[in-house]
Structures are given as structure tokens and as C-alpha cells.
Design an enzyme around this catalytic site. Structure first.
Site, PDB file in Angstrom:
ATOM      1  N   HIS A  49      -8.870   3.085  -2.839  1.00  0.00           N
ATOM      2  CA  HIS A  49      -7.472   2.814  -2.487  1.00  0.00           C
ATOM      3  C   HIS A  49      -6.827   1.948  -3.567  1.00  0.00           C
ATOM      4  CE1 HIS A  49      -3.900   1.736  -0.435  1.00  0.00           C
ATOM      5  NE2 HIS A  49      -4.367   0.842   0.413  1.00  0.00           N
ATOM      6  N   CYS A  57      -0.896   2.829   6.461  1.00  0.00           N
ATOM      7  CA  CYS A  57      -0.545   1.476   6.879  1.00  0.00           C
ATOM      8  C   CYS A  57      -0.209   0.645   5.650  1.00  0.00           C
ATOM      9  CB  CYS A  57      -1.688   0.839   7.664  1.00  0.00           C
ATOM     10  SG  CYS A  57      -3.234   0.663   6.737  1.00  0.00           S
ATOM     11  N   CYS A 116       0.810  -1.230   0.000  1.00  0.00           N
ATOM     12  CA  CYS A 116       0.000   0.000   0.000  1.00  0.00           C
ATOM     13  C   CYS A 116       0.836   1.270   0.000  1.00  0.00           C
ATOM     14  CB  CYS A 116      -0.924   0.030   1.208  1.00  0.00           C
ATOM     15  SG  CYS A 116      -1.746  -1.523   1.551  1.00  0.00           S
TER      16      CYS A 116
END
EC number: 2.3.1.16
Length: 390
Positions: A346, A376, A95
């Protein structure tokens, strides 16, 4: 505003695509490398600089296969007609990939390994599924909890550990959509979104300039009706309090302060500090806490000094847990002021640079000087960047 030193790493500009739904969304017929190249071309045109100065293109991407394979970073440079003398690489920190691209470029500038970099990231989750081609080591469960590979269950764990209620999560998700739609209507995304051609629901070609994932009609009542999706029997995390699967790309132009001066370009911000930190994979969403603590210490700042914050909303339970640990629950008015990933989506490799670009625009709109971008990372990491307007 701060005085720049020649080797300060400055952000000259940052842009992104609108975020498209991954299921039958507006970018369903657009490739990841094509939308990235369009974005790079727009970034170059908007800043009108000599691309022969570019040292490297550094692109974040998580699932590097199919159209996202074969070093998409290099392919993007070639598709965007960046001189062949510039390099191209693709980085993967799940991510945090495109924020890592920013950190990599910054480190090279700081150590005299180049002065001008185009960084960014992309993920087309509609074309390349999150688990496509993934083969997890069967022995991994000897080293970390098997559920650590299931991001929703890690969010459930964090929520239980921190006493985050279902109602708190629903309110967090509702507020993300409310803020994102308000920002859209007020034109607060206009400076960061570059229109990319896609298709509407009927298949007609259109210029995509509005985030498709936002749900303007979201209400607390509608959210309360949803069932938990990852732990149906005892859970609190729903689809509406999780970041949406989406398609999108982001890009930034970064360089040394001296090179920006030489090229006649006006920096918008400088990087004050950067940090990576690890944590237990079973609570991967906690990663922003130690990463932010590191970054703040390196900058000689405290969390109270942060005037605007962008926290990637992987899940409401995760975001609220991080805010609780950093003593920021009562500062929601400076956090994700234009909504977050629950509303915007995302796209994994895109998000790090996306939230940094959104942070910079929010800081300019609010006339604040110091900001934090943090997120995160799956399997237990966090990444943070502190920036300062110049």
C-alpha cells in the site's frame, strides 16, 4: 455496454509499476519522481496521442517532502517531457490521494474545465517514511481519540466491534497472497504493470515487472505463529494481516468521451459515480461503507449490482468489517480477485489509482460491466468510485 454522452468521463488506459518492498527493495535506488515520470512516458507511448491536449497532471502523494516535495505533480510532467503548457498539481487525501486525483479530473471534465488529464499517484515509503516531518497538534486528543493516529489500533477497534476473529483475519491475509501470486503466474497483471528499471538483491540492474511484496509461500500455519503487532497483549492484528510498506506509482489517462472520439482513442470504461464520506477517526477503516453507499445512490445502483469490487486491504480486520457492513462477506469471489494490499503493498499516494486500474483489468478478464473501487483513509474518511465498461 453503455452508450456514451459527449461529456461522460472515460478511462482510456491505466498502468502501474510493480510494487517494491520499502526495506532494501528493488526500487531502493529509484526516486519517486523518476518512477512516476517513467510511468507517464509509458502511458503516453502506449496510447500514442498528442500530449498538447493535456490540461493538467494531477498526482496523489501523501508525504510531500524530500524527493516527493516541491509539487511532484508538476515535476513529473517536466521530467516526462509533457508540454510545458500542461499544468501539474499534487493532491493529498492520505490513502485516497490518487483516487482523489481521478475525482478532481473527472469533476473538471464534467464542468468544462479541460478535456484530457493524466492522473496518478506515488509513494516511496522506503525513501520518505510515513511519519517523516509529521507534527501532530498536541490539542488533537481533545477532539478525537489519540489512538486514531495509529492505524493498526483503529483496525483492532473495528475487529472487536464486528467480531472479526484472528483466524478470519489470517485466512483473509492468506487468500490475498494466494490470489496475487496466482494472478502473477497467470499473467493477469501483465496489462497493468509497466517495467521500471531497479536493482536486484545483489545490486544488479533489472527490469522490475513482478510485485516484490507477494509471499508465494504464505500458509495458514505460518500466519498463525505471528504475534499481534499493535496490541501485543490482547490484539489480533499481525504484520501479515496488515498492508505492507512498499514503493510504487500508478497512472491513468482520463478524458471526455467526445475528446476520446476526436483523438481516435477507445475508452475502456466510464465513471458512473464518485463519493467521499467521513467517519469517526478512531474507526477510520469504516470509511468505505458510507462512501460506497453515497456513490451507489448517486449512480442509482445497489451493492447487489456490483459485479467486481476492489477494496483496499489496509488491514484484514478492516476489510472484513467493511464487507460485513455492506453485506458482502458471502461475495468474496468477486472482491479483490487478484489479491489486495496485504499481498501487493500500500504505497499511500499510489493506491487509489492502482486499485482502480486493477479493478478495470479484473472486469475485462471476468467480462463484467459494473465495478466498485473503494478504500479507507486515515483520520476517518472513505472514497469510492463506480465504473462501467464501455
Amino acid at each position: 455496454m453503455t452508450t456514451l454522452s459527449p461529456k461522460d468521463v472515460v478511462i482510456v488506459d491505466g498502468v502501474r509499476t510493480a510494487m517494491g518492498k520499502s526495506k532494501n527493495g528493488m526500487f531502493r535506488n529509484v526516486r519517486a519522481d523518476s518512477m512516476s515520470a517513467e510511468l507517464v512516458r509509458a502511458l503516453v507511448k502506449r496510447n500514442d496521442f498528442d500530449t498538447n491536449e493535456v490540461e493538467d497532471i494531477i498526482w496523489g502523494c501523501v508525504n510531500q517532502t524530500l524527493e516527493q516535495g516541491m509539487n511532484i505533480g508538476r515535476n513529473i510532467g517536466l521530467l516526462a517531457d509533457i508540454p510545458k503548457t500542461a499544468g501539474g498539481q499534487t493532491v493529498n487525501r492520505l490513502c485516497g490521494s490518487s483516487m482523489q486525483a481521478l475525482h478532481t479530473a473527472a469533476a473538471q471534465i464534467m464542468t468544462n474545465q479541460g478535456d484530457v488529464f493524466i492522473i496518478g499517484g506515488v509513494e516511496h515509503m522506503g525513501h520518505v517514511g510515513m511519519m517523516h516531518g509529521i507534527d501532530i497538534n498536541p490539542e488533537a486528543s481533545k477532539h478525537y481519540a489519540k489512538a486514531s493516529n495509529m492505524m493498526g489500533l483503529t483496525a483492532e477497534m473495528l475487529g472487536r466491534m464486528n467480531g472479526i476473529t484472528r483466524e478470519q483475519q489470517d485466512e483473509f491475509g492468506y487468500e490475498s497472497h494466494r490470489r496475487a501470486w496466482a494472478a502473477t503466474q497467470a499473467g493477469r497483471f501483465d496489462n497493468e504493470i509497466i517495467g521500471i528499471e531497479g536493482h536486484d538483491a545483489e545490486g544488479r540492474l533489472q527490469l522490475c515487472t513482478v510485485d516484490e511484496v507477494i509471499r508465494p509461500d504464505t500458509s495458514m500455519e505460518s500466519l498463525a505463529k505471528l504475534r499481534p503487532v499493535f496490541d501485543p497483549a490482547n490484539g489480533t492484528v499481525t504484520a501479515a494481516t496488515s498492508s505492507a510498506l512498499s514503493d510504487g506509482a500508478s497512472a491513468m489517462l482520463v478524458m471526455s468521451a467526445q475528446k476520446a472520439k476526436d483523438l481516435g482513442l477507445k475508452p475502456r470504461a466510464r465513471i458512473r459515480s464518485m463519493a467521499i464520506a467521513g467517519c469517526d477517526a478512531a474507526i477510520m477503516g469504516y470509511g468505505p461503507v458510507p462512501a460506497t453507499q453515497k456513490a451507489l445512490k448517486r449512480a442509482g445502483l445497489t451493492v447487489e449490482d456490483m459485479q467486481t469490487i476492489e477494496l483496499n486491504e489496509a488491514f484484514a480486520a478492516q476489510g472484513l468489517s467493511v464487507l460485513k457492513a455492506l453485506n458482502l462477506l458471502d461475495k468474496r469471489d468477486i472482491i479483490n480477485v487478484n489479491g489486495g494490499a496485504i499481498a501487493l503493498g500500500h504505497p499511500l499516494g499510489c493506491s487509489g489509482a492502482r486499485i482502480t486500474v486493477t479493478l478495470l483489468n479484473a472486469m475485462e478478464q471476468m467480462d463484467t460491466e459494473i465495478g466498485l473501487a473503494t478504500m479507507c483513509i486515515g483520520l476517518g474518511q472513505g472514497i469510492s468510485t463506480v465504473i462501467e465498461r464501455v
